[in-house]
Scaffold this motif. Structure first.
Motif, PDB file in Angstrom:
ATOM      1  N   LEU A   1       0.957  -1.136   0.003  1.00  0.00           N
ATOM      2  CA  LEU A   1      -0.172  -0.003   0.121  1.00  0.00           C
ATOM      3  C   LEU A   1       0.957   1.346   0.076  1.00  0.00           C
ATOM      4  N   TYR A   2       1.912   1.137   0.120  1.00  0.00           N
ATOM      5  CA  TYR A   2       3.074   2.380   0.210  1.00  0.00           C
ATOM      6  C   TYR A   2       3.371   2.668  -1.272  1.00  0.00           C
ATOM      7  N   TYR A   3       3.127   1.570  -2.159  1.00  0.00           N
ATOM      8  CA  TYR A   3       3.259   1.992  -3.547  1.00  0.00           C
ATOM      9  C   TYR A   3       2.068   2.063  -4.474  1.00  0.00           C
ATOM     10  N   PHE A   4       0.980   1.434  -3.866  1.00  0.00           N
ATOM     11  CA  PHE A   4      -0.241   1.632  -4.747  1.00  0.00           C
ATOM     12  C   PHE A   4      -1.280   1.656  -3.717  1.00  0.00           C
ATOM     13  N   ASP A   5      -2.386   2.236  -4.199  1.00  0.00           N
ATOM     14  CA  ASP A   5      -3.570   2.852  -3.410  1.00  0.00           C
ATOM     15  C   ASP A   5      -4.475   1.496  -3.008  1.00  0.00           C
ATOM     16  N   GLY A   6      -4.304   0.528  -3.798  1.00  0.00           N
ATOM     17  CA  GLY A   6      -5.174  -0.640  -3.616  1.00  0.00           C
ATOM     18  C   GLY A   6      -4.857  -1.509  -4.647  1.00  0.00           C
ATOM     19  N   LYS A   7      -5.895  -2.793  -4.358  1.00  0.00           N
ATOM     20  CA  LYS A   7      -5.992  -3.577  -5.888  1.00  0.00           C
ATOM     21  C   LYS A   7      -6.157  -3.145  -6.970  1.00  0.00           C
ATOM     22  N   GLU A   8      -7.030  -2.410  -6.988  1.00  0.00           N
ATOM     23  CA  GLU A   8      -7.689  -1.712  -8.371  1.00  0.00           C
ATOM     24  C   GLU A   8      -6.396  -0.919  -8.941  1.00  0.00           C
ATOM     25  N   ALA A   9      -5.719  -0.246  -8.312  1.00  0.00           N
ATOM     26  CA  ALA A   9      -4.516   0.537  -8.936  1.00  0.00           C
ATOM     27  C   ALA A   9      -3.370  -0.236  -9.407  1.00  0.00           C
ATOM     28  N   ILE A  10      -3.113  -1.403  -8.605  1.00  0.00           N
ATOM     29  CA  ILE A  10      -2.476  -2.333  -9.323  1.00  0.00           C
ATOM     30  C   ILE A  10      -2.828  -2.809 -10.580  1.00  0.00           C
ATOM     31  N   HIS A  11      -4.066  -3.438 -10.470  1.00  0.00           N
ATOM     32  CA  HIS A  11      -4.820  -3.927 -11.664  1.00  0.00           C
ATOM     33  C   HIS A  11      -4.730  -3.109 -12.866  1.00  0.00           C
ATOM     34  N   VAL A  12      -4.924  -1.912 -12.610  1.00  0.00           N
ATOM     35  CA  VAL A  12      -4.958  -0.879 -13.713  1.00  0.00           C
ATOM     36  C   VAL A  12      -3.756  -0.575 -14.419  1.00  0.00           C
ATOM     37  N   THR A  13      -2.926  -0.480 -13.446  1.00  0.00           N
ATOM     38  CA  THR A  13      -1.280  -0.355 -13.828  1.00  0.00           C
ATOM     39  C   THR A  13      -0.826  -1.506 -14.889  1.00  0.00           C
ATOM     40  N   LEU A  14      -1.084  -2.678 -14.263  1.00  0.00           N
ATOM     41  CA  LEU A  14      -0.879  -3.807 -15.120  1.00  0.00           C
ATOM     42  C   LEU A  14      -1.666  -3.880 -16.458  1.00  0.00           C
ATOM     43  N   LEU A  15      -2.901  -3.434 -16.545  1.00  0.00           N
ATOM     44  CA  LEU A  15      -3.656  -3.355 -17.917  1.00  0.00           C
ATOM     45  C   LEU A  15      -3.086  -2.407 -18.807  1.00  0.00           C
ATOM     46  N   ASN A  16      -2.544  -1.197 -18.215  1.00  0.00           N
ATOM     47  CA  ASN A  16      -2.109   0.029 -18.933  1.00  0.00           C
ATOM     48  C   ASN A  16      -1.057  -0.522 -19.717  1.00  0.00           C
ATOM     49  N   LYS A  17      -0.025  -1.128 -18.861  1.00  0.00           N
ATOM     50  CA  LYS A  17       1.138  -1.747 -19.452  1.00  0.00           C
ATOM     51  C   LYS A  17       0.934  -2.645 -20.503  1.00  0.00           C
ATOM     52  N   LEU A  18       0.041  -3.470 -20.486  1.00  0.00           N
ATOM     53  CA  LEU A  18      -0.488  -4.736 -21.202  1.00  0.00           C
ATOM     54  C   LEU A  18      -1.017  -4.095 -22.474  1.00  0.00           C
ATOM     55  N   MET A  19      -1.826  -2.902 -22.457  1.00  0.00           N
ATOM     56  CA  MET A  19      -2.598  -2.466 -23.805  1.00  0.00           C
ATOM     57  C   MET A  19      -1.608  -2.465 -24.872  1.00  0.00           C
ATOM     58  N   GLU A  20      -0.548  -1.535 -24.644  1.00  0.00           N
ATOM     59  CA  GLU A  20       0.528  -1.038 -25.605  1.00  0.00           C
ATOM     60  C   GLU A  20       1.109  -2.474 -26.116  1.00  0.00           C
ATOM     61  N   THR A  21       1.561  -3.446 -25.425  1.00  0.00           N
ATOM     62  CA  THR A  21       2.234  -4.713 -25.813  1.00  0.00           C
ATOM     63  C   THR A  21       1.108  -5.519 -26.913  1.00  0.00           C
ATOM     64  N   TRP A  22      -0.101  -5.455 -26.248  1.00  0.00           N
ATOM     65  CA  TRP A  22      -1.228  -6.177 -27.255  1.00  0.00           C
ATOM     66  C   TRP A  22      -1.498  -5.714 -28.468  1.00  0.00           C
ATOM     67  N   LEU A  23      -1.414  -4.395 -28.705  1.00  0.00           N
ATOM     68  CA  LEU A  23      -1.584  -3.770 -29.862  1.00  0.00           C
ATOM     69  C   LEU A  23      -0.456  -3.787 -30.745  1.00  0.00           C
ATOM     70  N   ASP A  24       0.893  -3.934 -30.313  1.00  0.00           N
ATOM     71  CA  ASP A  24       2.080  -3.887 -31.131  1.00  0.00           C
ATOM     72  C   ASP A  24       1.808  -4.918 -32.387  1.00  0.00           C
ATOM     73  N   PRO A  25       1.719  -6.082 -32.477  1.00  0.00           N
ATOM     74  CA  PRO A  25       1.239  -6.887 -33.573  1.00  0.00           C
ATOM     75  C   PRO A  25       0.446  -6.494 -34.675  1.00  0.00           C
ATOM     76  N   LEU A  26      -0.788  -5.710 -34.327  1.00  0.00           N
ATOM     77  CA  LEU A  26      -1.810  -5.164 -35.172  1.00  0.00           C
ATOM     78  C   LEU A  26      -0.986  -4.040 -35.878  1.00  0.00           C
ATOM     79  N   HIS A  27      -0.403  -3.348 -35.211  1.00  0.00           N
ATOM     80  CA  HIS A  27       0.308  -1.946 -35.469  1.00  0.00           C
ATOM     81  C   HIS A  27       1.110  -2.529 -36.624  1.00  0.00           C
ATOM     82  N   GLU A  28       1.998  -3.615 -36.402  1.00  0.00           N
ATOM     83  CA  GLU A  28       2.947  -4.112 -37.453  1.00  0.00           C
ATOM     84  C   GLU A  28       2.332  -4.532 -38.792  1.00  0.00           C
ATOM     85  N   MET A  29       1.133  -4.708 -38.824  1.00  0.00           N
ATOM     86  CA  MET A  29       0.623  -5.085 -40.090  1.00  0.00           C
ATOM     87  C   MET A  29       0.530  -4.027 -41.276  1.00  0.00           C
TER      88      MET A  29
END
Length: 210
Positions: free
Chosen positions: A56-84
């Motif tokens: 909780l020192y680094y993140f406000d709670g479970k949702e904040a951690i989850h959103v951080t992971l999803l934000n990081k994931l989205m860019e990676t997830w879109l890269d293969p489609l960008h490369e078409m």
């Protein structure tokens, strides 16, 4: 008149960066296994080897951690489609996209399950990203594929369902890894044969008939 603090924000220390990474790695494991609703901060703390107050020192709670992971994931997830490449050879570009998506199931199985769990819940945290990031890219690429079809370069199918089919057939190996492992116990690397099969599948579907 109050004096404004114009000092630059202090950079996080190596220990802080290391702990933050440990928390996100642990959270990825917990969320991909238990889903958002089933995951707890206690589980994340245990996997990270840190105390709950430390989390909780680094993140406000479970949702904040989850959103951080999803934000990081989205860019990676879109890269293969960008490369078409719209200017590339159509069948080669689509099969390369299929291969990249299959490789993502090999390299990022937990991230794939994290994404799938979020979508199954109605995308409550990722919804804005789907609209602002994925939807424009999806529309752009379906127009590219439709253009290839209209030009007679590949067989005509609905380009939207084509992309959905690619997602379904490639991400299956990560999202349903437990089932795949049970059904193919003698194959150490099922994704190698999967890539060969999927390449044949989509070439047969899209290859222009003589």
């Amino acid at each position: 008149m109050p004096i404004q603090n114009t000092a630059p924000a202090k950079k996080p220390s190596r220990i802080q960066l290391r702990n933050r990474k440990k928390i996100l790695d642990a959270a990825l494991e917990v969320f991909s296994t238990h889903g958002y609703r089933g995951a707890t901060l206690d589980q994340i703390a245990e996997h990270a080897g840190l105390s709950k107050p430390n989390i909780l020192y680094y993140f406000d709670g479970k949702e904040a951690i989850h959103v951080t992971l999803l934000n990081k994931l989205m860019e990676t997830w879109l890269d293969p489609l960008h490369e078409m490449d719209p200017n590339g050879e159509p069948l080669k570009e689509i099969c390369a996209y299929v291969r990249r998506k299959a490789q993502m199931s090999r390299e990022f199985p937990r991230e794939s399950r994290l994404f799938a769990n979020e979508i199954l819940q109605g995308a409550p945290r990722m919804g804005p990203h789907l609209l602002s990031d994925l939807k424009p890219l999806f529309d752009e690429k379906t127009k590219v594929i439709q253009g290839w079809m209209d030009a007679g370069k590949i067989n005509k199918v609905d380009p939207r369902h084509l992309i959905f089919s690619i997602w379904a057939t490639t991400q299956h190996y990560a999202d349903f890894e437990a089932q795949v492992s049970v059904l193919t116990p003698d194959e150490d690397d099922i994704l190698t044969s999967a890539e060969t099969y999927l390449d044949t599948l989509f070439r047969n579907l899209l290859g222009v008939n003589p």
